[in-house]
Design a protein around this motif. Structure first.
Motif, PDB file in Angstrom:
ATOM      1  N   THR A   9       0.848  -1.184   0.000  1.00 51.11           N
ATOM      2  CA  THR A   9       0.000   0.000   0.000  1.00 51.11           C
ATOM      3  C   THR A   9       0.883   1.233   0.000  1.00 51.11           C
ATOM      4  O   THR A   9       1.862   1.301   0.738  1.00 51.11           O
ATOM      5  CB  THR A   9      -0.907   0.017   1.247  1.00 51.11           C
ATOM      6  N   LYS A  11       0.576   5.372   0.325  1.00 56.66           N
ATOM      7  CA  LYS A  11      -0.209   6.581   0.581  1.00 56.66           C
ATOM      8  C   LYS A  11       0.383   7.716  -0.249  1.00 56.66           C
ATOM      9  O   LYS A  11       1.566   8.044  -0.125  1.00 56.66           O
ATOM     10  CB  LYS A  11      -0.174   6.952   2.066  1.00 56.66           C
ATOM     11  N   GLU A  48      -9.183   5.251  -3.559  1.00 53.54           N
ATOM     12  CA  GLU A  48      -8.289   4.094  -3.563  1.00 53.54           C
ATOM     13  C   GLU A  48      -8.260   3.501  -4.962  1.00 53.54           C
ATOM     14  O   GLU A  48      -9.276   3.430  -5.643  1.00 53.54           O
ATOM     15  CB  GLU A  48      -8.830   3.058  -2.576  1.00 53.54           C
ATOM     16  N   LEU A  63      -3.427   4.706  -2.006  1.00 50.24           N
ATOM     17  CA  LEU A  63      -4.368   5.467  -1.186  1.00 50.24           C
ATOM     18  C   LEU A  63      -4.139   6.928  -1.539  1.00 50.24           C
ATOM     19  O   LEU A  63      -3.110   7.506  -1.194  1.00 50.24           O
ATOM     20  CB  LEU A  63      -4.116   5.217   0.301  1.00 50.24           C
ATOM     21  N   TRP A  65      -4.892  10.721  -1.231  1.00 51.35           N
ATOM     22  CA  TRP A  65      -5.446  11.706  -0.317  1.00 51.35           C
ATOM     23  C   TRP A  65      -5.486  13.047  -1.024  1.00 51.35           C
ATOM     24  O   TRP A  65      -4.460  13.645  -1.323  1.00 51.35           O
ATOM     25  CB  TRP A  65      -4.604  11.780   0.953  1.00 51.35           C
ATOM     26  N   ALA A  84       2.760   9.485   4.496  1.00 55.22           N
ATOM     27  CA  ALA A  84       2.761   9.513   3.026  1.00 55.22           C
ATOM     28  C   ALA A  84       4.056   8.916   2.497  1.00 55.22           C
ATOM     29  O   ALA A  84       5.128   9.111   3.054  1.00 55.22           O
ATOM     30  CB  ALA A  84       2.596  10.938   2.524  1.00 55.22           C
TER      31      ALA A  84
END
Length: 151
Positions: A9, A11, A48, A63, A65, A84
């Motif tokens: 994952t 960010k 996402e 992910l 943002w 992040a």
């Protein structure tokens, strides 16, 4: 030891002045949808996107943002910078102030997150006939921005 599937994952925070196309850009990436009828982002929004990367043979979950670009949300959005792994610095080709603010956005992210991968994205390139930022300005970063490593 048995090989296990590892969930990768990443960010990614998307920053820049308001109305530069951050929401439009990540919605297009995550959902494949484009519309120019977005409402102003209040605080932070989140999307996402899962992608299989052939080169590494892994599925990655991004992910995304989407942070509000207005100063009044600064205290809220900076809290979302934590953790992040990458940052998109976005500006609009039709908004000079958004390009001039890139160094400030870079500094905010660097101050909160330290060294991380950052990319500069010029949005609204379909409106080049309304451009107020010249290509040579975008392609030649200021020395202060270059001096901080993204390793």
């Amino acid at each position: 030891m048995l090989e296990q599937d590892v969930d990768i994952t990443l960010k990614v925070i998307v920053v820049g002045n308001g109305q530069v196309g951050k929401t439009s850009m990540i919605t297009r990436f995550a959902k494949g949808i484009f519309t120019n009828e977005y409402k102003k982002t209040i605080g932070v929004d989140f999307l996402e996107k899962r992608m299989f990367l052939k080169d590494v043979g892994e599925e990655v979950t991004y992910l995304l943002w989407d942070t509000a670009g207005q100063e009044e949300y600064d205290a809220i959005t900076r809290a979302y910078y934590k953790g992040a792994g990458a940052c998109i610095l976005a500006f609009s080709t039709t908004d000079r102030d958004s390009f001039d603010a890139i160094e400030s956005w870079y500094k905010k992210v660097h101050d909160e997150c330290g060294n991380l991968v950052m990319v500069l994205v010029q949005n609204k390139v379909d409106l080049l006939d309304e451009a107020v930022v010249e290509a040579k300005e975008v392609e030649t970063p200021k020395p202060r921005v270059q001096s901080v490593s993204s390793g």
